[in-house]
Design a protein around this motif. Structure first.
Motif, short mmCIF file in Angstrom:
data_model
loop_
_atom_site.label_atom_id
_atom_site.label_comp_id
_atom_site.label_asym_id
_atom_site.label_seq_id
_atom_site.Cartn_x
_atom_site.Cartn_y
_atom_site.Cartn_z
N GLN A 153 0.81 -1.31 -0.02
CA GLN A 153 0.10 0.06 -0.19
C GLN A 153 0.88 1.35 -0.01
OE1 GLN A 153 -2.56 -0.30 3.38
NE2 GLN A 153 -3.31 -2.15 2.87
N GLU A 154 0.33 2.30 -0.44
CA GLU A 154 1.20 3.56 -0.49
C GLU A 154 0.26 4.59 0.60
OE1 GLU A 154 1.64 5.71 -4.02
OE2 GLU A 154 2.42 3.76 -5.04
N SER A 155 -0.85 4.02 1.00
CA SER A 155 -1.39 4.65 2.30
C SER A 155 -2.12 3.71 3.39
CB SER A 155 -2.53 5.88 1.88
OG SER A 155 -3.42 5.08 1.16
N VAL A 156 -2.41 4.59 4.38
CA VAL A 156 -3.17 3.52 5.45
C VAL A 156 -4.16 4.35 6.34
CG1 VAL A 156 -1.46 4.49 7.23
CG2 VAL A 156 -2.31 1.96 7.47
N ASP A 157 -5.17 3.52 6.52
CA ASP A 157 -6.22 4.05 7.63
C ASP A 157 -5.60 4.52 8.87
OD1 ASP A 157 -8.28 3.54 5.78
OD2 ASP A 157 -8.46 1.50 6.51
N CYS A 158 -5.84 5.88 9.12
CA CYS A 158 -5.21 6.48 10.50
C CYS A 158 -6.14 5.79 11.58
CB CYS A 158 -5.27 7.94 10.69
SG CYS A 158 -4.24 8.50 9.05
N PRO A 159 -5.65 5.67 12.80
CA PRO A 159 -6.41 5.03 13.88
C PRO A 159 -7.69 6.14 14.49
CG PRO A 159 -3.99 4.88 14.23
CD PRO A 159 -4.11 5.63 12.91
N GLY A 160 -7.13 7.26 14.24
CA GLY A 160 -8.19 8.23 14.59
C GLY A 160 -9.48 8.66 13.25
N GLY A 161 -9.19 7.97 12.24
CA GLY A 161 -9.98 8.23 11.19
C GLY A 161 -9.07 8.80 10.05
N GLY A 162 -9.36 8.89 8.84
CA GLY A 162 -8.84 9.45 7.69
C GLY A 162 -7.59 8.60 7.16
N MET A 163 -6.91 9.11 6.10
CA MET A 163 -5.91 8.27 5.35
C MET A 163 -4.56 9.04 5.77
SD MET A 163 -7.28 5.74 3.94
CE MET A 163 -6.06 5.13 2.90
N GLY A 164 -3.46 8.21 5.77
CA GLY A 164 -2.14 8.71 6.01
C GLY A 164 -1.27 8.16 4.88
N LYS A 165 -0.33 8.89 4.59
CA LYS A 165 0.81 8.18 3.26
C LYS A 165 1.61 7.41 4.13
CE LYS A 165 0.41 12.37 0.40
NZ LYS A 165 1.28 13.72 -0.18
N LEU A 166 2.18 6.65 3.41
CA LEU A 166 3.19 5.57 3.89
C LEU A 166 4.44 6.14 3.39
CD1 LEU A 166 1.58 2.27 3.97
CD2 LEU A 166 2.30 3.52 6.08
N TYR A 167 5.68 6.10 4.12
CA TYR A 167 6.93 6.42 3.67
C TYR A 167 7.99 5.28 3.86
CZ TYR A 167 4.93 11.25 3.29
OH TYR A 167 4.11 12.05 2.99
N ARG A 168 8.66 4.87 3.07
CA ARG A 168 9.74 3.69 3.16
C ARG A 168 11.22 4.15 3.14
NH1 ARG A 168 5.10 2.14 1.07
NH2 ARG A 168 4.19 0.22 1.66
N ALA A 169 11.92 3.67 3.98
CA ALA A 169 13.53 3.95 4.03
C ALA A 169 14.14 3.10 2.94
CB ALA A 169 14.11 3.87 5.22
N SER A 170 15.20 3.68 2.18
CA SER A 170 15.83 3.04 1.32
C SER A 170 16.83 2.13 2.01
CB SER A 170 16.73 3.86 0.28
OG SER A 170 17.55 4.59 1.31
N ALA A 171 17.70 1.29 1.47
CA ALA A 171 18.67 0.48 2.05
C ALA A 171 19.37 1.39 2.98
CB ALA A 171 19.27 -0.31 1.13
N LEU A 172 19.96 1.01 4.05
CA LEU A 172 20.73 1.77 4.67
C LEU A 172 22.08 1.73 4.32
CD1 LEU A 172 19.86 0.22 8.56
CD2 LEU A 172 19.15 2.38 7.32
N SER A 173 22.78 2.78 4.64
CA SER A 173 24.48 2.89 4.30
C SER A 173 24.96 3.41 5.67
CB SER A 173 24.50 3.45 3.28
OG SER A 173 24.17 5.05 3.37
N ARG A 174 26.12 2.86 5.83
CA ARG A 174 26.84 3.24 7.08
C ARG A 174 27.75 4.44 6.58
NH1 ARG A 174 30.42 -0.35 11.10
NH2 ARG A 174 30.76 1.22 12.63
N ILE A 175 27.92 5.39 7.40
CA ILE A 175 28.95 6.43 7.35
C ILE A 175 30.15 6.24 8.07
CG2 ILE A 175 28.77 9.15 7.65
CD1 ILE A 175 26.64 7.93 5.84
N ALA A 176 31.09 6.62 7.37
CA ALA A 176 32.34 6.54 8.28
C ALA A 176 32.35 7.19 9.53
CB ALA A 176 33.64 7.16 7.41
N SER A 177 33.29 6.46 10.63
CA SER A 177 33.18 7.00 12.02
C SER A 177 34.26 8.10 11.94
CB SER A 177 33.47 5.95 12.82
OG SER A 177 32.63 4.76 12.57
N ASN A 178 34.20 9.11 11.47
CA ASN A 178 34.74 10.28 11.49
C ASN A 178 34.12 11.57 11.10
OD1 ASN A 178 35.16 11.41 8.71
ND2 ASN A 178 36.12 9.38 8.49
#
Length: 169
Positions: A76-101
């Motif tokens: 789905q691209e949206s979801v039924d909100c618990p209090g009523g109405g519709m909300g968009k869904l957002y997905r994260a891309s694959a994670l990437s690790r940032i250098a520890s500096n």
């Protein structure tokens, strides 16, 4: 995710994304109290596959059960909100690790927004964020920095698995 959502949408979308949904609906978080640890890889897998809606759709609550229909959420691209109405869904891309500096972390923040965030809500700290001394690895915070981008489209399922090992590569 608040600032990354606003930046990704060029100011058209506002957050924050629902930490409550992640805490109550992700299999990596269920049956845990607010003070006990969850599983990072399971949480990100949930965000990548099912997506999160905004906290205005799925607000903070004391209820410990998921309040949205989870079946088929990944398609789905949206979801039924618990209090009523519709909300968009957002997905994260694959994670990437940032250098520890400091310079790599600073560049990531400049290009894409914050990498240091929490799930305690905007009431905590400075609207959900905190200050920490940079360049000194205070509290080991510079040891493990992750980055992602947001997507609105439902992605086809792949057999790739997000594992703890893949995050440390």
């Amino acid at each position: 995710m608040i600032i990354r959502l606003a930046k990704w949408s060029q100011g058209q979308e506002r957050g924050p994304l629902s930490y409550q949904q992640l805490l109550t609906c992700s299999k990596g978080q269920r049956r845990r109290t607010i003070c006990s640890a969850g599983f990072l890889t399971k949480s990100w897998k949930y965000i990548m596959g099912s997506g999160l809606t905004t906290s205005s759709c799925y607000p903070r609550s004391t209820q410990a059960r998921c309040r949205i229909k989870e079946r088929g959420l990944g398609k789905q691209e949206s979801v039924d909100c618990p209090g009523g109405g519709m909300g968009k869904l957002y997905r994260a891309s694959a994670l990437s690790r940032i250098a520890s500096n400091e310079s790599a972390i600073r560049r990531e923040i400049y290009d894409n927004g914050p990498v240091i965030a929490n799930s305690w809500g905007e009431e905590w700290g400075e609207e959900g964020f905190f200050r920490i001394r940079r360049g000194s690895n205070e509290c080991d915070i510079e040891e493990f920095i992750l980055s992602f981008s947001l997507e609105r489209k439902v992605r086809p399922r792949r057999n790739s698995k997000l594992t703890h090992h893949s995050l440390h590569q």
